[in-house]
Motif scaffolding. Structure first.
Motif, short mmCIF file in Angstrom:
data_model
loop_
_atom_site.label_atom_id
_atom_site.label_comp_id
_atom_site.label_asym_id
_atom_site.label_seq_id
_atom_site.Cartn_x
_atom_site.Cartn_y
_atom_site.Cartn_z
N ASN A 100 10.26 -32.17 12.95
CA ASN A 100 11.52 -31.45 12.78
C ASN A 100 11.33 -30.09 13.41
O ASN A 100 10.84 -29.16 12.78
CB ASN A 100 11.85 -31.33 11.30
N GLU A 122 18.64 -36.81 8.71
CA GLU A 122 19.90 -36.25 9.23
C GLU A 122 20.24 -34.96 8.51
O GLU A 122 20.70 -33.98 9.12
CB GLU A 122 21.02 -37.28 9.07
N GLU A 127 18.16 -32.22 9.86
CA GLU A 127 18.64 -31.73 11.16
C GLU A 127 19.86 -30.85 10.98
O GLU A 127 20.05 -29.88 11.71
CB GLU A 127 19.02 -32.93 12.03
#
Lengths: 349, 215
Positions: free
Chosen positions: A14, A157, A160
């Motif tokens: 990430n 998700e 993010e």
């Protein structure tokens, strides 16, 4: 215990959460300008219209001009929009005097906690509205919403979206809060807010294309299917108007599969659709062992039968597990252990 | 809580397959609310592949497959399956012999279907309550504890198999001994039923420690 199943998404880092930005905004803007200019040049070079030059055309042009035999797709020359190449990163969160902008900066995960605060605020709002309605006796009846068509954002998700690393616990707490908000009778007010965190899931069946039937010289309808299981690869050709004869690699099924279990597996798709004596089958199979070959032929014949059968029955076959590729393979042996799981005999001294 | 699967090759979102044909032939109206919800969820999520032991034919039975797997040694499924088939055949033969010898009025009471005998015998062998060792204050007590369904089935099958492997004559083969034990269990007699009663009596004797259980 360590996971066996890992999606490629889970293995990527990430980058957004690793630290403050390495690329300034001005840099990214310049990159975008250069990209657009380069796109028009490329369109001119290829002789196409610069206005309607899409990303797919760019990919094809680059693959034509710079052919590369490298295995890793990420290592080949690519020309993509800078937002895809330079991942989104957190901007610097404090001003010149060192004071942080956000009031929750010192929690460490400011966006996550601010999100939790926001969601809880919405929950309290809904509860207040609900209390007002109960006071006036206007409480609407909750209709059960169809949960099957949508799913919540996955942990990756959400990470993010927030550009911050989350733990499993924190993620589950957030999802529980969202579910609580949705379950309340007057939760429809905050529908828009909830939709930001849910995604549509398409019906599984629509992803697969069923081929139409083919006809051979005698006018008999047939269709082909391929299947694999462990190391066995099989192709099956299922003919219509048959007597239920099955031939494997030129040998009759009774001689090729002496074990009852394998023959049961071969007949499983036909028996499930009640078409036991109606089709003929000719298959070729190689690799694997006795049971793997049977499983491979089962998958191949099920795929071939899809063309003969209505859509509803295809859905039934899928729900019976006939159309899924079995991903179970032999686990590798690890160093320091005798087998995949078995450890060496433990000796005290 | 999000807990990762203990090493399955499938994504955790995959659901178990349902092989029974009859469930698919029910029309939409007859289904209850829960079944409709389940169907909707199934329509959206991917489903695991059916294992090679399971099939939709009338002959495949999950209990019999489980028992065959427990009888299997060193992965020799062929041998285990053939033993199981011979056992069921032996049961059928014995029952038919009894049927033909019995007088007219008793003929209806004799059960000839080996699958029904197998299921009933297993049910008769299942203990209701079991013992679990709990250490408290240095001493280990045997505390009576209610058993889950899976555990009951497992214990019944395990007792059957160990009984047949150990307490038989040198010359007697497994199918014959197993069929004998199953028929005895079907009539609520025999060593396995005795073992079950012994376990129940022990649990009854240790009633005093039942309050040690915290679950």
């Amino acid at each position: 215990l360590r996971l066996m199943y890992t999606a490629t998404a889970m293995q990527s880092k990430n980058v957004g959460a690793s630290g403050p930005e390495k690329y300034t905004e001005a840099f990214i803007k310049k990159q975008i300008e250069e990209y657009n200019l380069g796109k028009r040049h490329l369109a001119n070079m290829m002789g196409e219209d610069p206005e309607t030059f899409t990303q797919e055309d760019i990919d094809r042009a680059i693959a034509y001009l710079f052919p590369s035999g490298l295995f890793d797709k990420q290592a080949r020359p690519m020309m993509k929009h800078p937002t895809e190449i330079f991942p989104e990163q957190r901007k610097i969160q404090w001003g010149e005097d060192g004071r942080p902008f956000h009031f929750l900066f010192y929690t460490g995960k400011q966006s996550y906690y601010s999100l939790m605060h926001e969601t809880y605020e919405k929950l309290l709002n809904v509860q207040k509205y609900q209390d007002q309605l109960t006071a006036q006796d206007h409480l609407p009846q909750k209709e059960k919403r169809n949960l099957a068509g949508s799913r919540w954002l996955t942990k990756i998700e959400l990470e993010e979206m927030l550009l911050e690393k989350l733990s499993d616990d924190e993620y589950s707490r957030f999802i529980q809060l969202l579910q609580k908000l949705m379950m309340l009778p007057c939760g429809d007010i905050e529908e828009k807010y909830i939709q930001k965190f849910s995604k549509e899931v398409p019906v599984q069946l629509q992803k697969v294309v069923i081929e139409p039937l083919k006809y051979d010289e005698r006018g008999v309808a047939f269709s082909t299917g391929e299947g694999t299981r462990k190391t066995a690869r099989a192709t099956a050709v299922v003919y219509d108007n048959g007597t239920g004869k099955i031939t494997v690699n030129g040998i009759d099924v009774l001689h090729y599969f002496p074990v009852l279990q394998d023959r049961e597996q071969l007949l499983f798709p036909f028996q499930f659709l009640d078409r036991v004596g109606k089709h003929d089958m000719v298959c070729t199979v190689s690799g694997g062992g006795r049971s793997a070959q049977a499983g491979a032929i089962r998958l191949a014949s099920a795929k071939a039968l899809r063309s003969f059968v209505t859509e509803k029955e295809v859905e039934f076959m899928r729900q019976a597990g006939l159309l899924t590729f079995d991903p179970r393979v032999k686990e590798r042996k690890k160093p320091g252990q005798e087998g995949a799981r078995r450890k060496f005999t433990w000796k005290k001294r | 809580r999000l807990s990762q699967v203990r090493g399955s090759r499938y994504n955790p979102s995959f659901l178990e397959p349902e092989v029974n044909k009859e469930l698919y032939q029910k029309p939409w109206e007859e289904l209850s609310e829960e079944e409709r919800e389940k169907l909707e969820v199934k329509a959206v999520r991917p489903i695991k592949a059916a294992p090679p032991t399971v099939s939709s034919s009338v002959f495949s039975d999950p209990m019999i497959s489980k028992f065959t797997n427990m009888m299997m040694k060193d992965g020799n499924k062929v041998l285990a399956r053939s033993l199981m088939a011979q056992t069921l055949e032996a049961i059928k033969r014995k029952q038919l012999e009894k049927y033909h010898k019995a007088p007219e009025d008793e003929k209806e009471t004799i059960e000839c279907n080996p699958y029904i005998i197998f299921h009933q015998a297993l049910k008769n062998c299942q203990p209701i309550i079991g013992l679990s060792s709990i250490t408290k204050g240095g001493k280990t007590y045997q505390v009576p504890v209610p058993l889950k369904d899976n555990r009951k089935r497992f214990l019944a099958m395990k007792w059957l198999i160990t009984e047949c492997r150990e307490n038989k004559n040198r010359r007697m083969l497994m199918p014959e001994k197993l069929s004998q034990e199953l028929l005895q269990a079907f009539n609520n007699e025999g060593p396995i039923i005795k073992k079950k009663h012994v376990l129940h009596k022990m649990a009854e004797a240790n009633r005093a420690y039942a309050h040690f259980r915290w679950w």
